[in-house]
Design a protein around this motif. Structure first.
Motif, PDB file in Angstrom:
ATOM      1  N   TRP A  89      -3.105 -10.324   9.505  1.00  0.00           N
ATOM      2  CA  TRP A  89      -4.263  -9.447   9.633  1.00  0.00           C
ATOM      3  C   TRP A  89      -3.971  -8.211  10.479  1.00  0.00           C
ATOM      4  O   TRP A  89      -4.369  -7.105  10.130  1.00  0.00           O
ATOM      5  N   GLU A  90      -3.282  -8.391  11.583  1.00  0.00           N
ATOM      6  CA  GLU A  90      -2.968  -7.269  12.480  1.00  0.00           C
ATOM      7  C   GLU A  90      -1.617  -6.643  12.157  1.00  0.00           C
ATOM      8  O   GLU A  90      -1.235  -5.655  12.777  1.00  0.00           O
ATOM      9  N   VAL A  91      -0.890  -7.210  11.216  1.00  0.00           N
ATOM     10  CA  VAL A  91       0.464  -6.762  10.901  1.00  0.00           C
ATOM     11  C   VAL A  91       0.481  -5.794   9.727  1.00  0.00           C
ATOM     12  O   VAL A  91       1.190  -4.785   9.752  1.00  0.00           O
ATOM     13  N   VAL A  92      -0.286  -6.096   8.699  1.00  0.00           N
ATOM     14  CA  VAL A  92      -0.286  -5.292   7.476  1.00  0.00           C
ATOM     15  C   VAL A  92      -1.330  -4.195   7.617  1.00  0.00           C
ATOM     16  O   VAL A  92      -2.516  -4.458   7.748  1.00  0.00           O
ATOM     17  N   SER A  93      -0.859  -2.963   7.581  1.00  0.00           N
ATOM     18  CA  SER A  93      -1.749  -1.819   7.767  1.00  0.00           C
ATOM     19  C   SER A  93      -2.269  -1.281   6.441  1.00  0.00           C
ATOM     20  O   SER A  93      -1.491  -1.009   5.525  1.00  0.00           O
ATOM     21  N   ILE A  94      -3.586  -1.118   6.388  1.00  0.00           N
ATOM     22  CA  ILE A  94      -4.192  -0.448   5.234  1.00  0.00           C
ATOM     23  C   ILE A  94      -4.491   1.014   5.568  1.00  0.00           C
ATOM     24  O   ILE A  94      -5.023   1.743   4.743  1.00  0.00           O
ATOM     25  N   TYR A  95      -4.126   1.430   6.777  1.00  0.00           N
ATOM     26  CA  TYR A  95      -4.527   2.731   7.300  1.00  0.00           C
ATOM     27  C   TYR A  95      -3.451   3.815   7.231  1.00  0.00           C
ATOM     28  O   TYR A  95      -3.732   4.965   7.522  1.00  0.00           O
ATOM     29  N   ASP A  96      -2.243   3.456   6.867  1.00  0.00           N
ATOM     30  CA  ASP A  96      -1.132   4.400   6.958  1.00  0.00           C
ATOM     31  C   ASP A  96      -0.540   4.776   5.609  1.00  0.00           C
ATOM     32  O   ASP A  96       0.627   5.143   5.521  1.00  0.00           O
ATOM     33  N   GLY A  97      -1.323   4.670   4.559  1.00  0.00           N
ATOM     34  CA  GLY A  97      -0.867   5.048   3.231  1.00  0.00           C
ATOM     35  C   GLY A  97      -0.292   3.879   2.453  1.00  0.00           C
ATOM     36  O   GLY A  97       0.008   2.814   3.003  1.00  0.00           O
ATOM     37  N   TYR A  98      -0.145   4.101   1.165  1.00  0.00           N
ATOM     38  CA  TYR A  98       0.259   3.033   0.257  1.00  0.00           C
ATOM     39  C   TYR A  98       1.683   2.541   0.521  1.00  0.00           C
ATOM     40  O   TYR A  98       1.943   1.341   0.473  1.00  0.00           O
ATOM     41  N   ASP A  99       2.610   3.444   0.801  1.00  0.00           N
ATOM     42  CA  ASP A  99       3.997   3.021   1.003  1.00  0.00           C
ATOM     43  C   ASP A  99       4.134   2.089   2.197  1.00  0.00           C
ATOM     44  O   ASP A  99       4.817   1.069   2.111  1.00  0.00           O
ATOM     45  N   VAL A 100       3.487   2.427   3.298  1.00  0.00           N
ATOM     46  CA  VAL A 100       3.523   1.573   4.489  1.00  0.00           C
ATOM     47  C   VAL A 100       2.825   0.257   4.192  1.00  0.00           C
ATOM     48  O   VAL A 100       3.341  -0.825   4.508  1.00  0.00           O
ATOM     49  N   PHE A 101       1.651   0.337   3.581  1.00  0.00           N
ATOM     50  CA  PHE A 101       0.924  -0.883   3.221  1.00  0.00           C
ATOM     51  C   PHE A 101       1.798  -1.796   2.369  1.00  0.00           C
ATOM     52  O   PHE A 101       1.974  -2.979   2.663  1.00  0.00           O
ATOM     53  N   LEU A 102       2.360  -1.257   1.297  1.00  0.00           N
ATOM     54  CA  LEU A 102       3.099  -2.070   0.346  1.00  0.00           C
ATOM     55  C   LEU A 102       4.350  -2.683   0.980  1.00  0.00           C
ATOM     56  O   LEU A 102       4.666  -3.849   0.722  1.00  0.00           O
ATOM     57  N   ALA A 103       5.051  -1.934   1.811  1.00  0.00           N
ATOM     58  CA  ALA A 103       6.251  -2.467   2.465  1.00  0.00           C
ATOM     59  C   ALA A 103       5.906  -3.676   3.325  1.00  0.00           C
ATOM     60  O   ALA A 103       6.625  -4.681   3.306  1.00  0.00           O
ATOM     61  N   GLU A 104       4.805  -3.598   4.058  1.00  0.00           N
ATOM     62  CA  GLU A 104       4.384  -4.715   4.910  1.00  0.00           C
ATOM     63  C   GLU A 104       3.802  -5.849   4.072  1.00  0.00           C
ATOM     64  O   GLU A 104       4.067  -7.026   4.329  1.00  0.00           O
ATOM     65  N   PHE A 105       3.029  -5.505   3.077  1.00  0.00           N
ATOM     66  CA  PHE A 105       2.363  -6.480   2.214  1.00  0.00           C
ATOM     67  C   PHE A 105       3.382  -7.363   1.490  1.00  0.00           C
ATOM     68  O   PHE A 105       3.199  -8.564   1.365  1.00  0.00           O
ATOM     69  N   LYS A 106       4.457  -6.749   1.009  1.00  0.00           N
ATOM     70  CA  LYS A 106       5.466  -7.485   0.237  1.00  0.00           C
ATOM     71  C   LYS A 106       6.216  -8.512   1.077  1.00  0.00           C
ATOM     72  O   LYS A 106       6.862  -9.401   0.527  1.00  0.00           O
ATOM     73  N   LYS A 107       6.138  -8.409   2.388  1.00  0.00           N
ATOM     74  CA  LYS A 107       6.804  -9.376   3.269  1.00  0.00           C
ATOM     75  C   LYS A 107       6.008 -10.680   3.375  1.00  0.00           C
ATOM     76  O   LYS A 107       6.522 -11.687   3.854  1.00  0.00           O
ATOM     77  N   MET A 108       4.777 -10.667   2.942  1.00  0.00           N
ATOM     78  CA  MET A 108       3.913 -11.843   3.010  1.00  0.00           C
ATOM     79  C   MET A 108       4.209 -12.787   1.855  1.00  0.00           C
ATOM     80  O   MET A 108       4.595 -12.339   0.772  1.00  0.00           O
ATOM     81  N   PRO A 109       3.972 -14.086   2.038  1.00  0.00           N
ATOM     82  CA  PRO A 109       4.032 -14.992   0.885  1.00  0.00           C
ATOM     83  C   PRO A 109       2.973 -14.584  -0.144  1.00  0.00           C
ATOM     84  O   PRO A 109       1.904 -14.070   0.221  1.00  0.00           O
ATOM     85  N   GLN A 110       3.248 -14.821  -1.401  1.00  0.00           N
ATOM     86  CA  GLN A 110       2.335 -14.369  -2.457  1.00  0.00           C
ATOM     87  C   GLN A 110       0.919 -14.916  -2.286  1.00  0.00           C
ATOM     88  O   GLN A 110      -0.053 -14.193  -2.492  1.00  0.00           O
ATOM     89  N   VAL A 111       0.775 -16.163  -1.900  1.00  0.00           N
ATOM     90  CA  VAL A 111      -0.563 -16.729  -1.720  1.00  0.00           C
ATOM     91  C   VAL A 111      -1.317 -15.959  -0.630  1.00  0.00           C
ATOM     92  O   VAL A 111      -2.507 -15.677  -0.777  1.00  0.00           O
ATOM     93  N   SER A 112      -0.644 -15.589   0.432  1.00  0.00           N
ATOM     94  CA  SER A 112      -1.288 -14.811   1.494  1.00  0.00           C
ATOM     95  C   SER A 112      -1.612 -13.400   1.024  1.00  0.00           C
ATOM     96  O   SER A 112      -2.636 -12.833   1.405  1.00  0.00           O
ATOM     97  N   GLN A 113      -0.757 -12.836   0.179  1.00  0.00           N
ATOM     98  CA  GLN A 113      -1.045 -11.519  -0.396  1.00  0.00           C
ATOM     99  C   GLN A 113      -2.361 -11.553  -1.157  1.00  0.00           C
ATOM    100  O   GLN A 113      -3.226 -10.686  -0.975  1.00  0.00           O
TER     101      GLN A 113
END
Length: 145
Positions: A13-37
């Motif tokens: 929740w505090e790790v994946v940023s939705i505030y810094d643009g799609y590239d930053v979001f996606l880079a952090e998001f992809k590190k999560m397990p798919q179920v958590s995504q």
């Protein structure tokens, strides 16, 4: 457990940023397990849309994860919910604008395009697949067990 699914979202929740643009979001998001995504994206989408509608979801930073939310709702078995969100995204154009400023510009050109979608989306959040929280917890329990 009332919100089992949250145990799979909270670590990010505090790790994946939705505030810094799609590239930053996606880079952090992809590190999560798919179920958590799936749970992260659908939690954000349903929370924002319940609060202020699809227009608010797209207008705010949360709109960055719309595509991921569609995939998440599908994974939760909420196919009609996913379809409404996808159709709403399509109103903003193809490809869907990941950039918040671009989404806001396109939204400003549309006269409240999501009224009927909002009403149906809210109904589905409570009804489809036994409602969002039940569907999210069921999906989470499969990953945990």
């Amino acid at each position: 457990m009332a919100n089992l699914y949250w145990t799979l979202v909270e670590p990010y929740w505090e790790v994946v940023s939705i505030y810094d643009g799609y590239d930053v979001f996606l880079a952090e998001f992809k590190k999560m397990p798919q179920v958590s995504q799936h749970l992260f994206a659908t939690h954000w989408a349903q929370s924002e849309i319940r609060n202020g509608g699809i227009d608010q979801f797209f207008d705010n930073s949360t709109g960055v994860l719309a595509k991921e939310a569609v995939e998440g709702f599908k994974a939760l078995g909420m196919l009609e919910t996913a379809e409404i969100l996808q159709q709403s995204m399509d109103i903003l154009g193809t490809p869907y604008p990941q950039d918040r400023d671009e989404r806001q510009e396109r939204l400003s050109e549309l006269p409240d395009p999501f009224f009927f979608e909002d009403v149906r989306f809210w109904e589905l959040l409570d009804e489809e697949a036994d409602g969002f929280h039940v569907a999210a917890n069921r999906y989470a329990s499969k990953a945990i067990n």
